[in-house]
Enzyme design. Structure first.
Site, PDB file in Angstrom:
ATOM      1  CE  LYS A 264      -3.821  -1.720   2.653  1.00 14.59           C
ATOM      2  NZ  LYS A 264      -4.536  -1.229   1.578  1.00 14.59           N
ATOM      3  NE  ARG A 338     -10.846  -9.821  -2.128  1.00 12.26           N
ATOM      4  CZ  ARG A 338     -10.963  -8.460  -2.584  1.00 12.26           C
ATOM      5  NH1 ARG A 338     -11.247  -8.809  -4.671  1.00 12.26           N
ATOM      6  NH2 ARG A 338     -11.773  -7.185  -2.460  1.00 12.26           N
TER       7      ARG A 338
HETATM    8  N1  BES Z   1      -8.262  -4.217   4.277  1.00 12.10           N
HETATM    9  C1  BES Z   1      -8.150  -2.801   2.928  1.00 12.10           C
HETATM   10  C2  BES Z   1      -9.723  -2.439   2.209  1.00 12.10           C
HETATM   11  C3  BES Z   1      -9.581  -1.197   3.655  1.00 12.10           C
HETATM   12  C4  BES Z   1      -9.128   0.009   2.813  1.00 12.10           C
HETATM   13  C5  BES Z   1     -10.294  -1.027   4.053  1.00 12.10           C
HETATM   14  C6  BES Z   1      -9.223   1.333   3.664  1.00 12.10           C
HETATM   15  C7  BES Z   1     -10.154   0.077   4.569  1.00 12.10           C
HETATM   16  C8  BES Z   1      -9.669   1.165   4.287  1.00 12.10           C
HETATM   17  C9  BES Z   1      -7.727  -4.646   1.458  1.00 12.10           C
HETATM   18  O1  BES Z   1      -7.522  -5.462   2.110  1.00 12.10           O
HETATM   19  C10 BES Z   1      -7.372  -4.254   0.802  1.00 12.10           C
HETATM   20  O2  BES Z   1      -6.913  -3.521   1.177  1.00 12.10           O
HETATM   21  N2  BES Z   1      -8.773  -3.675  -0.627  1.00 12.10           N
HETATM   22  C11 BES Z   1      -8.149  -3.515  -1.877  1.00 12.10           C
HETATM   23  C12 BES Z   1      -8.440  -4.619  -2.273  1.00 12.10           C
HETATM   24  C13 BES Z   1      -8.309  -4.282  -4.129  1.00 12.10           C
HETATM   25  C14 BES Z   1      -6.609  -4.534  -3.859  1.00 12.10           C
HETATM   26  C15 BES Z   1      -9.218  -5.686  -4.803  1.00 12.10           C
HETATM   27  C16 BES Z   1      -8.769  -2.344  -1.904  1.00 12.10           C
HETATM   28  O3  BES Z   1      -9.881  -1.865  -1.563  1.00 12.10           O
HETATM   29  O4  BES Z   1      -7.953  -1.765  -1.996  1.00 12.10           O
HETATM   30 ZN    ZN Z   2      -5.704  -5.739   1.593  1.00 10.77          ZN
END
Ligand code: BES
Ligand code: ZN
Ligand code: ZN
Length: 483
Positions: A264, A338
């Site tokens: 991230k 997921r």
């Molecule tokens: N934990 C994150 C989602 C999240 C983002 C929670 C911001 C709270 C605040 C999750 O694991 C994630 O990173 N999801 C990705 C999925 C993508 C790679 C398809 C996302 O939402 O960017």
């Molecule tokens: Zn994630």
């Protein structure tokens, strides 16, 4: 804050501050208090105080009554008053009084004679709004309100509903504490210890270690943990308040989500300690259910791990095998929630549950779509979805249903495995839920995405900034509807 019901006259109640709630343009409900108080109310309502929603005004009390001060509290327009607005005023009033260093408080309930709602919602807002997280501050100048006298005629029903609110608020606080804790003090092991701290006669906790997880075959969940030195834990908490088949609650419990090798951006990454808010919520639910002895059989599953990019981390393109036997191509290691939740869903089916409910900070897309106002909801069981919507309205932890059209299946096609863990960028909120649906199959299941609602950036009337504790009140309300 110790709460007692007191059948006394307002003027005779010894306290530092007497709270008098008012609705706009309604008659003065306090005419039978001392003439000095009526005079004061008349004067102040002319100019200084309009009874707007969440308006507060603290004034010295007349000398001939025992309370030292009076807090005027606005509930807004009479016809517009709702349980939620009363909760808000409770949060606002009590955090204000706490900041003003008041200790002994009293609340008149006379205005509730003009309203349909119960004063218990005001207490609910107060208890929730007084939450603070000061564990890591040296200067822990704990201003606290020590007591609240609720001035009204005592009844068993009222005492019971206050006790219930106290249990629920302390369970919400328990969940918030877990989420607010920094990730170095809330590892999967710490989370398992927190779950074990809930053990009591009717609540058992089992923690599956890495080798157990391997043996059970949760290859998807396990894959997420490879990049971290912290060992994964699969936490199972069970409360048997009924002999019926269980309701299984699954909480995403990524104690820190760096994204893994699909790293991230550093901006805001520190907030990813809240990626276990789903797990915290289900622990809050089971704590309250056991304390309130609710007639329900609950099983909570928390797949707990960090998602880090260490040397053994899963790589984009890796293929893993889930407990269901389905192979998954991990196209993006940041879509880790997921993977963990899918294995837990498959595991949940072993209990032949009446319902599987998963709650997860699953997608950034959820936060983009809804902001912090409402959680996304998807599922395959009409009755459960409808009851969730009502539970959301009643608790104001609102949920909004989105579709799981068959066409979303296409989004998750993999060239190499049975399924891919992401689609293209478009429709990623639905695709993430569809991924879980592929594992839930026909078992009655609802998914709640709390990515936007689990963390609050700015103080709200009864939700101080930080962890919101969302899910505890929502799921408890849902359980009472379906039990
Ligand atoms: N934990 C994150 C989602 C999240 C983002 C929670 C911001 C709270 C605040 C999750 O694991 C994630 O990173 N999801 C990705 C999925 C993508 C790679 C398809 C996302 O939402 O960017
Ligand atoms: Zn994630
Ligand atoms: Zn995550």
């Amino acid at each position: 804050m110790h709460i007692a019901i007191k059948n006394v006259k307002e003027a005779d109640c010894a306290c530092e501050v007497l709270i008098l709630p008012f609705v706009e343009e309604a008659s003065n409900p306090y005419v039978r208090l001392k003439p000095s108080v009526s005079k004061l109310i008349g004067k102040i309502r002319k100019k200084e105080f309009k009874s707007n929603l969440n308006e507060v005004l603290l004034v010295p009390a007349p000398d001939d009554i025992r309370p030292e001060r009076i807090l005027f509290l606005g509930l807004g327009k009479k016809d517009a008053v709702t349980a939620e607005k009363i909760r808000q005023t409770g949060g606002k009033a009590f955090s204000y009084l706490r900041d003003m260093e008041m200790k002994k408080t009293a609340l008149s309930t006379l205005v509730f004679g003009q309203l349909k709602q119960s004063p218990v919602h005001l207490i609910e807002g107060a208890l929730l709004g007084l939450y603070t997280y000061k564990k890591y501050k040296k200067e822990n100048n704990a201003k606290t309100i020590s007591s609240l006298a609720l001035i009204t005629i005592p009844s068993k029903d009222l005492s019971l509903s206050i006790r219930k609110m106290e249990v629920i608020a302390s369970s919400v606080a328990f969940a918030k504490d877990l989420v607010n804790a920094p990730a170095n003090d809330m590892t999967p092991t710490d989370l398992a210890d927190a779950a074990c701290s809930l053990k009591r006669k009717n609540l058992s906790v089992k923690v599956f270690e890495k080798k157990d997880i391997q043996k059970i075959g949760m290859g998807a969940f396990l894959a997420v943990s490879h990049g971290s030195k912290e060992l994964p834990k699969f936490i199972v908490a069970e409360y048997r308040g009924s002999r019926k088949p269980p309701v299984v609650l699954i909480g995403k419990s990524i104690t820190f989500d760096s994204g893994g090798l699909s790293l991230k951006p550093s901006d805001g990454m520190e907030k990813m300690k809240y990626d276990m808010a789903g797990g915290a919520a289900v622990l809050g639910v089971i704590k309250a259910a056991a304390e309130l002895k609710l007639p329900v059989h609950l099983i909570c599953l928390l797949p707990a791990t960090e998602n880090l990019p260490g040397g053994s981390a899963i790589k984009p393109g890796d293929v893993v095998r889930s407990i269901s036997g389905k192979t998954i191509e991990i196209a993006n290691t940041d879509a880790e929630g997921r993977l963990a939740v899918a294995d837990a869903i498959e595991y949940a089916k072993r209990f032949k549950p009446r319902a599987i409910i998963d709650i997860a900070t699953l997608t950034g897309a959820c936060a983009f779509a809804f902001g912090g106002e409402v959680a996304a909801m998807m599922g395959n069981d009409r009755k459960l979805l409808d009851e969730f919507r009502k539970a959301g309205e009643e608790t104001y932890e609102r949920v909004w249903e989105l579709p799981l059209f068959d066409e979303y299946k296409e989004y998750l096609k993999s060239d190499i495995a049975d399924i891919r863990n992401i689609g293209n960028r478009i429709g990623s909120l639905m695709a993430s839920a569809y991924f879980l649906y592929e594992f839930a199959g026909q078992s009655p299941w609802v998914h709640i995405d709390i990515a936007g609602t689990a963390w609050v950036e700015k103080d709200r009337p009864y939700v101080p900034k930080g962890a919101s504790g969302i899910g505890v009140r929502l799921i408890l309300n849902l359980i009472e509807r379906v039990q």
